[in-house]
Design a protein around this motif. Structure first.
Motif, PDB file in Angstrom:
ATOM      1  N   TYR A 311       0.837  -1.203   0.000  1.00  9.39           N
ATOM      2  CA  TYR A 311       0.000   0.000   0.000  1.00  9.39           C
ATOM      3  C   TYR A 311       0.876   1.259   0.000  1.00  9.39           C
ATOM      4  O   TYR A 311       0.661   2.185  -0.799  1.00  9.39           O
ATOM      5  N   ALA A 312       1.860   1.303   0.864  1.00 13.89           N
ATOM      6  CA  ALA A 312       2.756   2.458   0.916  1.00 13.89           C
ATOM      7  C   ALA A 312       3.545   2.599  -0.381  1.00 13.89           C
ATOM      8  O   ALA A 312       3.751   3.714  -0.884  1.00 13.89           O
ATOM      9  N   TYR A 313       3.960   1.477  -0.955  1.00 12.72           N
ATOM     10  CA  TYR A 313       4.737   1.521  -2.198  1.00 12.72           C
ATOM     11  C   TYR A 313       3.918   2.121  -3.339  1.00 12.72           C
ATOM     12  O   TYR A 313       4.385   3.011  -4.061  1.00 12.72           O
ATOM     13  N   GLN A 315       1.138   3.947  -3.124  1.00  5.29           N
ATOM     14  CA  GLN A 315       0.745   5.323  -2.857  1.00  5.29           C
ATOM     15  C   GLN A 315       1.879   6.297  -3.162  1.00  5.29           C
ATOM     16  O   GLN A 315       1.634   7.453  -3.526  1.00  5.29           O
ATOM     17  N   LEU A 316       3.120   5.835  -3.038  1.00  5.92           N
ATOM     18  CA  LEU A 316       4.270   6.698  -3.307  1.00  5.92           C
ATOM     19  C   LEU A 316       4.644   6.704  -4.777  1.00  5.92           C
ATOM     20  O   LEU A 316       5.008   7.751  -5.329  1.00  5.92           O
ATOM     21  N   PRO A 319       0.903   8.069  -7.222  1.00  6.05           N
ATOM     22  CA  PRO A 319       0.079   8.883  -6.330  1.00  6.05           C
ATOM     23  C   PRO A 319      -1.150   9.491  -6.988  1.00  6.05           C
ATOM     24  O   PRO A 319      -2.097   9.879  -6.307  1.00  6.05           O
ATOM     25  N   ALA A 330       1.027   7.381   2.230  1.00  4.35           N
ATOM     26  CA  ALA A 330       2.198   6.490   2.218  1.00  4.35           C
ATOM     27  C   ALA A 330       3.056   6.695   3.464  1.00  4.35           C
ATOM     28  O   ALA A 330       3.521   5.728   4.077  1.00  4.35           O
ATOM     29  N   TRP A 331       3.280   7.946   3.854  1.00  2.00           N
ATOM     30  CA  TRP A 331       4.066   8.217   5.054  1.00  2.00           C
ATOM     31  C   TRP A 331       3.371   7.665   6.304  1.00  2.00           C
ATOM     32  O   TRP A 331       4.029   7.111   7.202  1.00  2.00           O
TER      33      TRP A 331
END
Length: 361
Positions: A311-313, A315-316, A319, A330-331
């Motif tokens: 998910y973080a990957y 979203q970054l 975006p 992501a943060w």
């Protein structure tokens, strides 16, 4: 006359300390090294008046402060104490250098992740969300489900392998298993993901994405960690306990079940907890095996599942427009992952302390 001679011969012989050729034998006050590094900081500021650079400032301060402390100690305290202070400065400097990236990373993640650390982030998914809002509830649930399945697969296999190596194994087979476990400990995580993907492609065909695939991939990484930690803990159980049980006629399997494992339960639980912390943040295997989705999916055997690392990957790296909303999410996902890993490490420490065998003092 004879009495005075006897008294003089009986008196302890004391000799004055030999003077240091480079200085005296005075002992420095505790504040002197700090004052030396303060002076070094002032000098470093003078060097950097034209162009400020925090990295060069720290380097100049450490180098000048260390050299100044060594020279002053050699002049006032002697060469041995000067070498001791030099090594102390080097060790403390190495510790400080190691802490710089860790502290800066934690600070940046907490600062950036706190912007979306709210109730919506933990209660909403991204289904139908474009722009601001949305959360990572589906990714958080996916991470917990896949990690639970990974634990259910890895812990029995790892513990039974460790018990075999310590209690039953011998000869070439034991050495072969130990060698394979050592090799598996060092394989890249992407290889575990490719293995799980290839295995399920042979069964279900190409393009398959399932939560159980991610659990199998993470199990390849978790099993050797469980084996090595459990093996070392089981070796710490005194042989006298096993021999006492054998002397009472207790079978070996029952001795392991009732004596060895209860004695080592604290270490085993700690090792398992640390192994979970090792795999909960893996990204590469889950990118290949699980993929990503914006909807909530509780069934690990049907369709894609979202996980916090993936998910973080996404979203970054994807975006959308405007990118600020996805980057903030992501943060926050990275912050939650750090909190999960830190929490698991704290739980491991508590288990080790609370359930360790009590010894009489």
């Amino acid at each position: 006359m004879s009495t005075s001679i006897e008294q003089s011969s009986a008196a302890p012989h004391t000799s004055a300390p030999s003077p240091n050729p480079l200085g005296g034998h005075e002992k420095q006050a505790p504040w002197v090294p700090w004052a030396m590094f303060g002076a070094a900081a002032v000098v470093a500021l003078g060097f950097l008046l034209t162009g400020w650079n925090v990295v060069l400032f720290v380097i100049y301060t450490v180098v000048l402060g260390t050299l100044g402390t060594y020279v002053l100690s050699r002049v006032t305290e002697g060469s041995r104490k000067a070498v001791d202070r030099l090594v102390t400065c080097l060790v403390v400097s190495a510790f400080g250098i190691a802490m710089v990236p860790l502290v800066s990373l934690v600070y940046e993640v907490v600062r950036r992740g706190a912007e979306r650390f709210d109730g919506e982030f933990f209660s909403a998914s991204l289904q139908g969300v474009i722009g601001p809002g949305g959360g990572a509830y589906h990714a958080l649930m996916g991470t917990l489900i896949i990690t639970l399945l990974t634990t259910l697969i890895s812990v029995p296999i790892g513990l039974m392998t460790a018990i075999y190596l310590v209690e039953y194994g011998s000869g070439r087979l034991k050495r072969s298993i130990t060698f394979l476990v050592d090799v598996m400990t060092g394989i890249p995580s992407i290889v575990a993901g490719l293995f799980a993907y290839a295995l399920f492609v042979l069964i279900f065909g190409p393009g398959v994405r399932l939560g159980i695939m991610g659990a199998v991939a993470l199990s390849v990484l978790m099993i050797p960690v469980v084996v090595r930690s459990a093996e070392e803990v089981l070796k710490l159980v005194p042989n006298e306990l096993r021999e006492a049980a054998y002397a009472l006629g207790v079978p070996k399997w029952r001795t392991i079940l009732k004596v060895v494992i209860p004695t080592a339960i604290a270490g085993l639980a700690t090792g398992v907890t640390l192994a979970i912390a090792r795999v909960i943040g893996e990204t590469a295997p889950l990118l290949i095996t699980v993929g990503i989705t914006n909807a909530l999916n509780f069934n690990a055997f049907d369709g894609r599942m979202a996980t916090l690392p993936v998910y973080a990957y996404y979203q970054l790296t994807q975006p959308g427009v405007p990118p600020e909303n996805a980057i903030d999410r992501a943060w926050t996902a990275a912050l939650v992952l750090i909190m999960l890993v830190m929490g698991l490490n704290v739980v491991a420490r508590l288990i080790s302390r609370l359930f360790a065998p009590k010894t009489s003092r």
